[in-house]
Design an enzyme around this catalytic site. Structure first.
Site, short mmCIF file in Angstrom:
data_model
loop_
_atom_site.label_atom_id
_atom_site.label_comp_id
_atom_site.label_asym_id
_atom_site.label_seq_id
_atom_site.Cartn_x
_atom_site.Cartn_y
_atom_site.Cartn_z
N ARG A 1 0.84 -1.21 0.00
CA ARG A 1 0.00 0.00 0.00
C ARG A 1 0.88 1.27 0.00
O ARG A 1 0.97 1.97 -1.00
CB ARG A 1 -0.96 -0.03 1.20
CG ARG A 1 -2.10 0.96 1.14
CD ARG A 1 -1.72 2.36 1.56
NE ARG A 1 -1.14 2.41 2.91
CZ ARG A 1 -0.56 3.49 3.40
NH1 ARG A 1 -0.46 4.61 2.68
NH2 ARG A 1 -0.03 3.49 4.62
N ASP A 2 1.58 1.52 1.08
CA ASP A 2 2.35 2.77 1.18
C ASP A 2 3.49 2.76 0.15
O ASP A 2 3.87 3.81 -0.39
CB ASP A 2 2.93 2.93 2.60
CG ASP A 2 3.10 4.38 3.01
OD1 ASP A 2 2.92 5.28 2.17
OD2 ASP A 2 3.44 4.61 4.18
N HIS B 1 9.20 7.05 7.91
CA HIS B 1 9.77 7.13 6.57
C HIS B 1 11.25 7.49 6.76
O HIS B 1 11.60 8.24 7.68
CB HIS B 1 9.03 8.18 5.73
CG HIS B 1 7.66 7.71 5.29
ND1 HIS B 1 7.38 7.36 3.99
CD2 HIS B 1 6.53 7.48 5.99
CE1 HIS B 1 6.12 6.95 3.91
NE2 HIS B 1 5.57 7.02 5.12
N HIS C 1 5.45 4.54 12.61
CA HIS C 1 5.46 4.45 11.14
C HIS C 1 6.47 5.49 10.64
O HIS C 1 6.15 6.67 10.54
CB HIS C 1 4.04 4.75 10.66
CG HIS C 1 3.84 4.76 9.18
ND1 HIS C 1 3.15 3.77 8.52
CD2 HIS C 1 4.19 5.66 8.22
CE1 HIS C 1 3.10 4.05 7.23
NE2 HIS C 1 3.72 5.20 7.02
N ASN D 1 9.61 4.35 2.87
CA ASN D 1 9.38 3.95 4.26
C ASN D 1 10.62 3.23 4.75
O ASN D 1 11.43 2.73 3.97
CB ASN D 1 8.22 2.94 4.32
CG ASN D 1 6.88 3.54 4.02
OD1 ASN D 1 6.64 3.97 2.91
ND2 ASN D 1 6.02 3.58 5.01
N CYS E 1 4.41 9.31 0.25
CA CYS E 1 3.01 9.72 0.14
C CYS E 1 2.89 10.68 -1.03
O CYS E 1 3.63 11.67 -1.10
CB CYS E 1 2.55 10.38 1.43
SG CYS E 1 0.88 11.05 1.30
#
Ligand code: HMG
Ligand code: MG
Length: 297
Positions: A15-16, A209, A207, A249, A240
């Site tokens: 996803r990310d 990055h 989370h 990430n 993002c």
């Protein structure tokens, strides 16, 4: 130094990671990646996003991905959901775990989901209670907790307020995001310490990055603050689309290498994750950012 004996690694690569790739990755490749990551023993793999395909075309086809991914007992396959329309699409595709997302800074939230922070909670109120009644597991993300690409520094009190609102809305887990990778370990210790006074520590995830190379140091600070859930992305893919300059990430392989080397259990097979990332690599238009993957034979 007090460290947990076990850490839950929450994989966000499909996803990310893929939401920010220029190369078009097809559904077959996404399913193969998710299956390989689940087979590697990852306890949670975020497989897609039910956001607007006009906003994030890379996440189109998430319904098919979710339907086709092989479910493993005990492993979660959450999907990102911004609003009621997204929840209905996710439910139709069989989602049992969802993730809602908002931010600690107004300008970022507006760019990301075209809503103020308050408006994002109004949207959640229109489907999260139903999702909970349907028996769904719900994660909440707070973006820009350590800095905003539009506003600069972010007040830790705002992070705590938004996290508490997510907990009050029924989120089982709350992920504290460094969306643009500006955080440093002392800041992580401060923010996680304040958060743990407001919401249950065991429900908090981090989370990071790795935009400025501080992600692993930040993980160590979070572990020392009693956090045991860490998000990462296979191969170090990610970013993002609405956060300029937000690069990859924290790589799952780099995280696993550090955790296992410190004697912390994850239940995840590092070699199998590396193989999964390498199998995807030919579909990308750049090398995998993970330092471990670059160094591994
Ligand atoms: P909007 O334009 O304000 O929405 O977008 P709207 O309600 O006015 O609807 C406009 C159109 O979108 C309509 O279609 C709707 O049907 C459609 P039209 O009539 O024009 O044909 N629409 C949808 N279609 C499919 N699925 C939906 C949906 N909702 C509306 N769910 C919206 C609002 C939230 C939809 C949009 O802003 C959006 O999709 N944003 C997503 C942005 C995104 O995915 N960002 C990346 C994920 S967040 C992240 O990466 C951070 C994180 O990793 C943590 C961290 O690092 O900090 C989680
Ligand atoms: Mg992110």
């Amino acid at each position: 130094m007090t460290l947990p004996r076990r850490v839950t690694v929450f994989e966000v690569g499909p996803r990310d990671g893929l939401q920010n790739e220029k190369a078009a990755i097809g559904v077959d490749d996404k399913v193969a990646l998710c299956d390989a990551l689940l087979d590697a023993g990852l306890p949670a793999v975020e497989v897609g996003a039910f956001v607007s395909p006009k906003w994030v075309p890379q996440m189109a086809g998430s319904d098919e991905v979710l339907k086709r991914v092989r479910k493993r007992p005990g492993a979660r396959t959450p999907v990102l959901v911004p609003n009621r329309q997204g929840y209905e699409r996710a439910r139709e595709a069989g989602a049992r775990e969802i993730a809602v997302f908002t931010a600690a800074s107004e300008s970022f939230n507006r760019k990301n989901i075209n809503a103020s922070i308050d408006e994002s909670f109004e949207r959640f109120a229109a489907f999260v209670p139903d999702a909970l009644r349907d028996g769904a597991w719900v994660r909440g993300y707070v973006s820009t907790c350590f800095g905003c690409p539009y506003e600069g520094p972010v007040d830790p009190a705002k992070v705590v307020e938004v996290a508490r609102r997510l907990a009050d809305a029924g989120c089982h887990e709350i992920s504290i995001g460094d969306t643009i990778g500006v955080g440093v370990p002392t800041q992580v210790t401060d923010v996680m310490g304040r958060l743990a006074e407001a919401v249950p520590r065991e429900s908090l995830a981090v989370h990071f990055h790795d935009t400025r190379g501080t992600a692993l140091a930040n993980v160590l600070a979070a572990l020392q603050s009693g956090i045991t859930i860490v998000d990462s992305s296979a191969g170090g893919l990610g970013g993002c689309p609405y956060a300029p300059g937000a690069s990859g990430n924290l790589a799952t392989e780099d995280l696993l290498y550090m955790l296992h080397g410190m004697g912390i259990e994850t239940g995840v097979d590092l070699a199998a994750v590396t193989a999964a990332s390498r199998a995807l690599a030919p579909r990308l238009d750049h090398p995998l950012p993970s330092r471990y993957v670059q160094a591994a034979p």
